[in-house]
Design a protein around this motif. Structure first.
Motif, PDB file in Angstrom:
ATOM      1  N   GLY A  47       0.817  -1.197   0.000  1.00  9.63           N
ATOM      2  CA  GLY A  47       0.000   0.000   0.000  1.00  9.63           C
ATOM      3  C   GLY A  47       0.855   1.252   0.000  1.00  9.63           C
ATOM      4  N   GLY A  48       0.510   2.206  -0.850  1.00 12.85           N
ATOM      5  CA  GLY A  48       1.267   3.447  -0.918  1.00 12.85           C
ATOM      6  C   GLY A  48       2.344   3.471  -1.971  1.00 12.85           C
ATOM      7  N   THR A  49       2.547   2.355  -2.686  1.00  5.74           N
ATOM      8  CA  THR A  49       3.591   2.321  -3.715  1.00  5.74           C
ATOM      9  C   THR A  49       3.086   2.808  -5.072  1.00  5.74           C
ATOM     10  N   GLY A  50       1.783   3.036  -5.197  1.00  8.76           N
ATOM     11  CA  GLY A  50       1.229   3.480  -6.475  1.00  8.76           C
ATOM     12  C   GLY A  50       0.801   2.334  -7.364  1.00  8.76           C
ATOM     13  N   LYS A  51       0.388   1.228  -6.765  1.00  4.59           N
ATOM     14  CA  LYS A  51       0.008   0.045  -7.538  1.00  4.59           C
ATOM     15  C   LYS A  51      -1.158   0.314  -8.493  1.00  4.59           C
ATOM     16  N   THR A  52      -2.169   1.055  -8.036  1.00  6.32           N
ATOM     17  CA  THR A  52      -3.316   1.351  -8.898  1.00  6.32           C
ATOM     18  C   THR A  52      -2.898   2.231 -10.065  1.00  6.32           C
ATOM     19  N   THR A  53      -2.051   3.210  -9.800  1.00  4.49           N
ATOM     20  CA  THR A  53      -1.539   4.082 -10.859  1.00  4.49           C
ATOM     21  C   THR A  53      -0.771   3.267 -11.893  1.00  4.49           C
ATOM     22  N   VAL A  54       0.076   2.354 -11.441  1.00  3.51           N
ATOM     23  CA  VAL A  54       0.858   1.531 -12.359  1.00  3.51           C
ATOM     24  C   VAL A  54      -0.065   0.626 -13.177  1.00  3.51           C
ATOM     25  N   ALA A  55      -1.082   0.043 -12.538  1.00  3.12           N
ATOM     26  CA  ALA A  55      -2.026  -0.808 -13.270  1.00  3.12           C
ATOM     27  C   ALA A  55      -2.733  -0.018 -14.363  1.00  3.12           C
ATOM     28  N   ALA A  56      -3.158   1.196 -14.036  1.00  2.00           N
ATOM     29  CA  ALA A  56      -3.843   2.037 -15.025  1.00  2.00           C
ATOM     30  C   ALA A  56      -2.913   2.397 -16.180  1.00  2.00           C
ATOM     31  N   ALA A  57      -1.677   2.761 -15.865  1.00  2.09           N
ATOM     32  CA  ALA A  57      -0.707   3.101 -16.911  1.00  2.09           C
ATOM     33  C   ALA A  57      -0.391   1.889 -17.774  1.00  2.09           C
ATOM     34  N   LEU A  58      -0.326   0.722 -17.156  1.00  2.00           N
ATOM     35  CA  LEU A  58      -0.050  -0.500 -17.909  1.00  2.00           C
ATOM     36  C   LEU A  58      -1.201  -0.807 -18.868  1.00  2.00           C
ATOM     37  N   ALA A  59      -2.429  -0.600 -18.427  1.00  2.00           N
ATOM     38  CA  ALA A  59      -3.583  -0.824 -19.305  1.00  2.00           C
ATOM     39  C   ALA A  59      -3.510   0.092 -20.526  1.00  2.00           C
ATOM     40  N   LEU A  60      -3.135   1.344 -20.314  1.00  2.00           N
ATOM     41  CA  LEU A  60      -2.958   2.274 -21.437  1.00  2.00           C
ATOM     42  C   LEU A  60      -1.833   1.810 -22.356  1.00  2.00           C
ATOM     43  N   ALA A  61      -0.738   1.357 -21.763  1.00  2.00           N
ATOM     44  CA  ALA A  61       0.416   0.918 -22.558  1.00  2.00           C
ATOM     45  C   ALA A  61       0.066  -0.267 -23.452  1.00  2.00           C
ATOM     46  N   LEU A  62      -0.795  -1.144 -22.958  1.00  2.00           N
ATOM     47  CA  LEU A  62      -1.152  -2.352 -23.704  1.00  2.00           C
ATOM     48  C   LEU A  62      -2.250  -2.106 -24.735  1.00  2.00           C
ATOM     49  N   ALA A  63      -2.878  -0.937 -24.649  1.00  2.00           N
ATOM     50  CA  ALA A  63      -3.959  -0.610 -25.593  1.00  2.00           C
ATOM     51  C   ALA A  63      -3.365   0.002 -26.857  1.00  2.00           C
ATOM     52  N   GLY A  64      -2.623  -0.806 -27.589  1.00  2.00           N
ATOM     53  CA  GLY A  64      -2.024  -0.336 -28.821  1.00  2.00           C
ATOM     54  C   GLY A  64      -3.068  -0.189 -29.916  1.00  2.00           C
ATOM     55  N   GLU A  65      -2.605   0.074 -31.105  1.00  3.66           N
ATOM     56  CA  GLU A  65      -3.510   0.319 -32.229  1.00  3.66           C
ATOM     57  C   GLU A  65      -4.435  -0.872 -32.463  1.00  3.66           C
ATOM     58  N   TYR A  78     -10.915  -9.419 -25.368  1.00  4.36           N
ATOM     59  CA  TYR A  78      -9.866  -8.499 -24.918  1.00  4.36           C
ATOM     60  C   TYR A  78      -8.489  -9.036 -25.296  1.00  4.36           C
ATOM     61  N   ASP A  79      -7.666  -8.125 -25.792  1.00  6.43           N
ATOM     62  CA  ASP A  79      -6.285  -8.495 -26.109  1.00  6.43           C
ATOM     63  C   ASP A  79      -5.440  -8.594 -24.840  1.00  6.43           C
ATOM     64  N   ALA A  80      -5.819  -7.836 -23.813  1.00  6.62           N
ATOM     65  CA  ALA A  80      -5.079  -7.871 -22.554  1.00  6.62           C
ATOM     66  C   ALA A  80      -6.025  -7.523 -21.409  1.00  6.62           C
TER      67      ALA A  80
END
Length: 312
Positions: free
Chosen positions: A13-31, A138-140
């Protein structure tokens, strides 16, 4: 070798796990790709990050990936998941809804705490394997999972199911979930900071997950900061000359205070190097995400997504 499609993100808790998960979802949403971001703890952290209304128990689009892909999100409501389960395996339909009024869900999860995790992981497995027209929906899938202290129990569904039933739908479902979680289809990323407690919990979680034969992906070090002071010897005379040339106060108290701050910062940097070496010793891929000086907003999520996309 195929790439994992199910990415589970955990961290203290406090490491930013939710933020990282959200950023990872964006990263995997390629074209042309579609990603599902799943929340299992009922905190509505995803909605807050994307500045949207609280997520219902349905999959809805919340963002567009950097290359035009799509990110959908789902906040899994355990009670609704139980009703789905009862309808799927026991055809209860309206009768299941009637049970809801009598507090059957609270009763069931009180006498069988493991049922909650079986339902949550079952929904994740369903989304991961779902197809339409002979194609994966879903692709990811990215899961904002429980913190490191609970991740092993959350994912070890076969052990929890064994406490509930030796045969029947619960056992069958848990075995199907376990097969997905331990397959090349899945991977678990552990988020940490370069601080003693998060690094220790990261190491403990990896040891626990390895013992459970769970696939580890990357160690993601969040909020890292480069420093021009790393390994630099600073003297009072140099500080005073620098302040004077910049037209700033260079009295004894100011110079002394800045020198003390610089020394403390260098002590911090040495500790971070030691902790980074401990993480290197784990021999898993490591991704470093930068500290965002202006705080977290949607632009910051896309910035982190760009780093993740080039690293995972």
């Amino acid at each position: 070798m195929s790439h994992p499609r199910l990415h589970i993100v955990t961290g203290k808790g406090g490491t930013g796990k939710t933020t990282v998960a959200a950023a990872l979802a964006l990263a995997l949403a390629g074209e042309g790709r579609r990603t599902l971001l799943v929340e299992v703890e009922g905190r509505q952290g995803i909605a807050q990050l994307f500045d949207t209304a609280p997520l219902p128990y349905e999959e809805r689009k919340i963002a567009t990936g950097p290359d035009g892909g799509e990110v959908r999100a789902l906040a899994v409501d355990v009670e609704e998941a139980l009703l789905e389960y009862l309808d799927m395996f026991y055809r209860l339909g309206r009768a299941g809804r009637a049970l809801q009024k009598f507090g059957a869900f609270d009763f069931a999860t009180t006498i069988a705490p493991g049922l909650r995790d079986i339902l949550l992981t079952g929904k994740i497995k369903e989304a991961t394997t779902r197809t339409e027209h002979n194609k994966r929906v879903y692709d990811a899938i990215v899961v904002d999972g429980p913190p490191t202290g609970r991740i092993g129990r959350f994912l070890n569904v076969t052990a929890e199911a064994a406490k509930l039933a030796k045969v029947g739908p619960i056992k069958t479902q848990s075995e199907g979930v376990a097969a997905v979680l331990r397959s090349p289809m899945a991977t678990i990323h552990v988020v940490t900071l370069l601080e003693e407690m998060p690094v220790q919990e990261c190491r403990d979680a990896i040891a626990e997950l390895t013992a459970l034969d769970m696939p580890i992906g990357s160690v993601i070090v969040n909020a890292t900061r480069p420093s021009a002071l790393d390994g630099v010897k600073i003297t009072q005379a140099e500080l005073k000359r620098g302040l004077t040339s910049a037209g700033l106060p260079a009295d004894k108290a100011t110079v002394g205070g800045l020198l003390e701050e610089a020394k403390l910062h260098q002590v911090r940097l040495r500790l971070e190097r030691e902790l980074s070496s401990e993480l290197d010793a784990l021999e898993y891929p490591m991704v470093r995400l930068p500290l965002l000086p202006d705080g977290m907003d949607l632009a910051g999520l896309y910035e982190l997504a760009a780093t993740l996309r080039g690293s995972l």
